[in-house]
Scaffold this active site. Structure first.
Site, PDB file in Angstrom:
ATOM      1  N   GLU A 151       9.498 -32.460   8.834  1.00 54.22           N
ATOM      2  CA  GLU A 151       9.427 -32.728   7.394  1.00 54.22           C
ATOM      3  C   GLU A 151      10.422 -31.882   6.594  1.00 54.22           C
ATOM      4  O   GLU A 151      10.044 -31.128   5.698  1.00 54.22           O
ATOM      5  CB  GLU A 151       7.989 -32.518   6.904  1.00 54.22           C
ATOM      6  CG  GLU A 151       7.013 -33.462   7.602  1.00 54.22           C
ATOM      7  CD  GLU A 151       5.561 -33.303   7.193  1.00 54.22           C
ATOM      8  OE1 GLU A 151       4.821 -34.294   7.251  1.00 54.22           O
ATOM      9  OE2 GLU A 151       5.154 -32.173   6.836  1.00 54.22           O
ATOM     10  N   VAL A 152      11.690 -32.036   6.925  1.00 53.99           N
ATOM     11  CA  VAL A 152      12.743 -31.299   6.208  1.00 53.99           C
ATOM     12  C   VAL A 152      13.085 -32.110   4.951  1.00 53.99           C
ATOM     13  O   VAL A 152      14.064 -32.855   4.904  1.00 53.99           O
ATOM     14  CB  VAL A 152      13.980 -31.072   7.111  1.00 53.99           C
ATOM     15  CG1 VAL A 152      14.991 -30.166   6.408  1.00 53.99           C
ATOM     16  CG2 VAL A 152      13.559 -30.449   8.443  1.00 53.99           C
TER      17      VAL A 152
END
Length: 479
Positions: A151-152
């Site tokens: 989840e960048v």
């Protein structure tokens, strides 16, 4: 029925970024995990790791970090029970606990995105490597490291990223892969023997060719996570086969026993999490022989991210964990499996909301008393009488905002309302205090305070306001 989970590690994820158990309770949990068939811990310390020197500011202020002695003691105890300890240190996304600090603001990809590291700054990689160095140093004999990288958010949106992406042929996928590859290579240079695991989600949309060209092949083992009860088996198998075809044949799965239903769930549904594991068993049974499934991490998230509210605490989720492990061991969760779990924990049901004690031996279920108190209080907090008290006929008819503002009420009826609201407040206070007293035995005081402020205070405050408003109104109406 599926075959039992194939050979490979069964890790329990300890998410310590909210509600870190006191050291004594942590040891009791590890003892239980051992009895349930766990052979490894995936430990996500975040701000309760005893970082030193320039990184000391990363330590939590709400509660003390674990001491170096406690971190070493936890590992020694886990190893004595045959468990490997694998630390998880975020190195790209979900770095809120680092980037929230003012001296680190300049290392964010985007000013308003607290979780994502700017991949263009050398000092960012130096920061990550120093975090890893301190963690590795405090884990003697460490062989495996999880570097996060899920989840960048907002990657590619920062000014430096936009400049980098302006070169024809460059993509956000390449930007992600270049940073992770840089970190992985630095780890291999520092610790050549180290196995590196990472979350897979940022790579799900990538082609085999993109993955092959990244330089990551042979450096990392992706861990594919899916916590849903209706996990898409075909899609998951396809993803794992894609990674394998790209050259990454050593792969991990990640399921969930708590902390994945909603961001604020207080009590988990065992059935929901068992169904997730039944789906994972179907995935494992459908994989080609070329895939080496290294194991499964049974995640137990304590927060969705560093700045979100607390999810379910560990005690209320232990029946779910035991049921999920039994599902993996048996390849199903039938009446025999349920009976095994209830016997292991000394309870009557695997659903914590309806369980009753079957054994007086507390060591069978460490934290059982807290689980019971939380379930009892949660049921009261969610009861219609309390939850919808302000919408009851009496309140809407004789104590509306209009009537309160003008202090024009019927004392006879409003005192009836006052009596009922006061009784609810007294009951809630009594039960909340019992929860707090038990919780501080297992968790820091700050955890108990946060839990009560999140779950109890928002329900109690409107009731208290009603009682105060009634007193003020009646004073104007009664001599």
């Amino acid at each position: 029925m599926c075959p039992p989970w194939p050979k490979g590690k069964k890790l329990v994820h300890l998410d310590l970024k909210g509600a870190p158990p006191r050291a004594e309770y942590l040891h009791k949990l590890i003892e239980l995990f051992s009895r349930l068939g766990v052979d490894g811990l995936l430990v996500e310390y975040e701000d309760v790791f005893p970082y030193e020197g320039e990184l000391e500011l990363l330590q939590a202020t709400a509660q003390p970090a674990y001491s170096r002695e406690e971190v070493l003691s936890m590992q020694e105890f886990a190893k004595s029970k045959g468990m490997e300890v694998i630390p998880l240190v975020q190195t790209f996304g979900h770095m809120e606990f680092v980037l929230k600090h003012r001296p680190m603001w300049g290392l964010r990809e985007l000013a308003h995105c607290v979780g994502t590291l700017n991949p263009h700054r050398e000092e960012g990689v130096r920061l990550v490597m120093e975090m890893l160095r301190q963690v590795v140093e405090l884990h003697p004999g460490l062989n495996t490291l999880h570097i996060g990288a899920d989840e960048v958010y907002m990657l590619g949106e920062g000014e430096e990223s936009k400049l980098w992406l302006a070169t024809p042929g460059r993509t956000v996928e390449q930007l992600f892969l270049s940073h992770v590859t840089k970190v992985a290579k630095a780890i291999k240079e520092a610790w050549p023997h180290m196995t590196i695991v990472m979350w897979d989600d940022m790579m799900r949309g990538m082609s085999q060719d993109t993955l092959k060209a990244s330089g990551l092949v042979g450096l990392v083992q992706p861990m594919l996570w899916d916590y849903t009860p209706n996990l898409d088996v075909d899609r998951t198998v396809s993803l794992l086969e894609k990674y394998c075809s790209a050259g990454m044949s050593e792969l991990w799965a990640a399921s969930s026993f708590k902390g994945s239903t909603s961001v604020y769930t207080c009590v988990p549904s065992t059935q929901r999490h068992v169904e997730n594991h039944l789906q994972w068993l179907k995935v494992a049974a459908s994989l080609s022989a070329g895939i080496n499934l290294k194991g499964i991490a049974i995640t137990g998230w304590q927060r969705y991210d560093h700045l979100s509210v607390l999810c379910e605490l560990m005690p209320v989720a232990l029946p779910s964990l035991a049921a999920c492990l039994q599902t993996l061991l048996q390849g199903q969760f039938n009446a025999e499996g349920q009976s095994k779990v209830t016997e292991q924990l000394g309870i009557s049901s695997v659903e914590v909301e309806v369980m009753e004690r079957r054994s007086a031996v507390d060591s069978l279920f460490p934290g059982r008393r807290l689980a019971e108190l939380i379930v009892e209080l949660n049921a009261l907090l969610n009861s219609e009488d309390i939850r919808f008290f302000e919408n009851s006929m009496l309140v809407r008819g004789w104590l509306s905002p209009y009537q309160r503002q003008r202090k024009m009420v019927t004392p006879l009826i409003t005192m009836q309302i006052h009596s009922q609201a006061s009784a609810y407040v007294a009951t809630l206070q009594q039960k909340a205090e019992a929860v707090r007293e038990e919780m501080v035995r297992l968790y820091p005081d700050s955890t108990a305070q946060e839990w009560i402020e999140e779950h109890v205070s928002p329900v109690m405050a409107p009731l208290q306001r009603i009682t105060e408003d009634i007193i003020a109104c009646v004073k104007e109406m009664v001599p």
